[in-house]
Design a protein around this motif. Sequence first.
Motif, mmCIF file in Angstrom:
data_model
loop_
_atom_site.group_PDB
_atom_site.id
_atom_site.type_symbol
_atom_site.label_atom_id
_atom_site.label_comp_id
_atom_site.label_asym_id
_atom_site.label_seq_id
_atom_site.Cartn_x
_atom_site.Cartn_y
_atom_site.Cartn_z
ATOM 1 N N ASN A 61 13.873 20.928 12.952
ATOM 2 C CA ASN A 61 12.495 20.694 12.533
ATOM 3 C C ASN A 61 12.331 20.911 11.033
ATOM 4 O OD1 ASN A 61 11.614 20.258 15.239
ATOM 5 N ND2 ASN A 61 11.678 22.474 15.544
ATOM 6 N N ALA A 62 11.140 20.625 10.539
ATOM 7 C CA ALA A 62 10.812 20.825 9.124
ATOM 8 C C ALA A 62 10.478 22.298 8.899
ATOM 9 C CB ALA A 62 9.654 19.927 8.717
ATOM 10 N N GLN A 63 11.487 23.129 9.011
ATOM 11 C CA GLN A 63 11.312 24.562 8.803
ATOM 12 C C GLN A 63 12.658 25.206 8.499
ATOM 13 O OE1 GLN A 63 9.513 25.699 12.522
ATOM 14 N NE2 GLN A 63 11.464 26.098 13.502
ATOM 15 N N THR A 119 14.739 28.455 9.609
ATOM 16 C CA THR A 119 14.785 29.463 10.657
ATOM 17 C C THR A 119 15.988 30.362 10.447
ATOM 18 O OG1 THR A 119 16.088 28.022 12.119
ATOM 19 C CG2 THR A 119 13.683 27.930 12.349
ATOM 20 N N GLU A 143 10.978 32.619 10.340
ATOM 21 C CA GLU A 143 10.900 31.174 10.116
ATOM 22 C C GLU A 143 9.718 30.855 9.215
ATOM 23 O OE1 GLU A 143 8.511 29.485 13.946
ATOM 24 O OE2 GLU A 143 10.617 30.034 14.282
ATOM 25 N N SER A 144 9.797 29.681 8.582
ATOM 26 C CA SER A 144 8.712 29.224 7.726
ATOM 27 C C SER A 144 8.755 27.704 7.664
ATOM 28 C CB SER A 144 8.864 29.805 6.317
ATOM 29 O OG SER A 144 7.811 29.361 5.485
ATOM 30 N N GLU A 145 7.587 27.096 7.566
ATOM 31 C CA GLU A 145 7.538 25.650 7.374
ATOM 32 C C GLU A 145 8.233 25.294 6.073
ATOM 33 O OE1 GLU A 145 3.647 23.963 7.648
ATOM 34 O OE2 GLU A 145 3.219 24.974 9.533
ATOM 35 N N GLU A 174 9.836 21.696 3.602
ATOM 36 C CA GLU A 174 9.962 20.264 3.358
ATOM 37 C C GLU A 174 11.348 19.853 3.832
ATOM 38 O OE1 GLU A 174 8.634 16.574 1.883
ATOM 39 O OE2 GLU A 174 7.505 18.448 1.685
#
Length: 196
Positions: free
Chosen positions: A44-46, A48, A54-56, A58
């Motif tokens: 995903n766009a994160q 981890t 985890e963090s969002e 780009e």
Amino acid sequence: MSGLIFYYGPMGAGKSTFALQTQFNQRQQGRAGLLVTNRDRSGNAQVTSRIGLESEAELIDDDTDLYTLVSSRHETDALDFVICDEAQFLTPAQVEHLARLVDVEHIDVFAFGLLTDFRSRLFPGAARLVEIADEVHRMQAIVLCWCGAPAILNARIVDDRMVRSGEVIAVGDTASGPVSYRALCRKHYVDGRIGR
């Protein structure tokens, strides 16, 4: 004074955790930044980490022009830093983009990634980072081989066996799955022994 700083280490060294900690610390000082990743283990766009942080982020790919992406954002929202996780997957040209962000836009760039692949060969992106980064740091987290010696190399495991050939990029994790990775000491990497 801005700089391009590369942090590397084997699987389990805490690179993604340290990337997220760096983002937190920079923001605590009122600095604005962008977190980017290429092929995070989540898909995903994160970003981890194995310990649950985890963090969002780009999500970029091999065709992303990092200089254009960041400098266009910098024009509208001044950026002080960029954090790039999974930096081993950058192309050499993308590493040049990061260096240009430092030199032209005066943005700090922190890159985190593996140095070598499962064949114990330098990733092209990591090699270019070693060649042109202002600072290169080996992660100091203690990662141990199954024998208790320091682990420095990453073994690819398929069907409970170490493999030495195949596509260079096969995103996996240390958990169960079709492809997993295990950090080993040099002796057991060379011997191909992944456990007792």
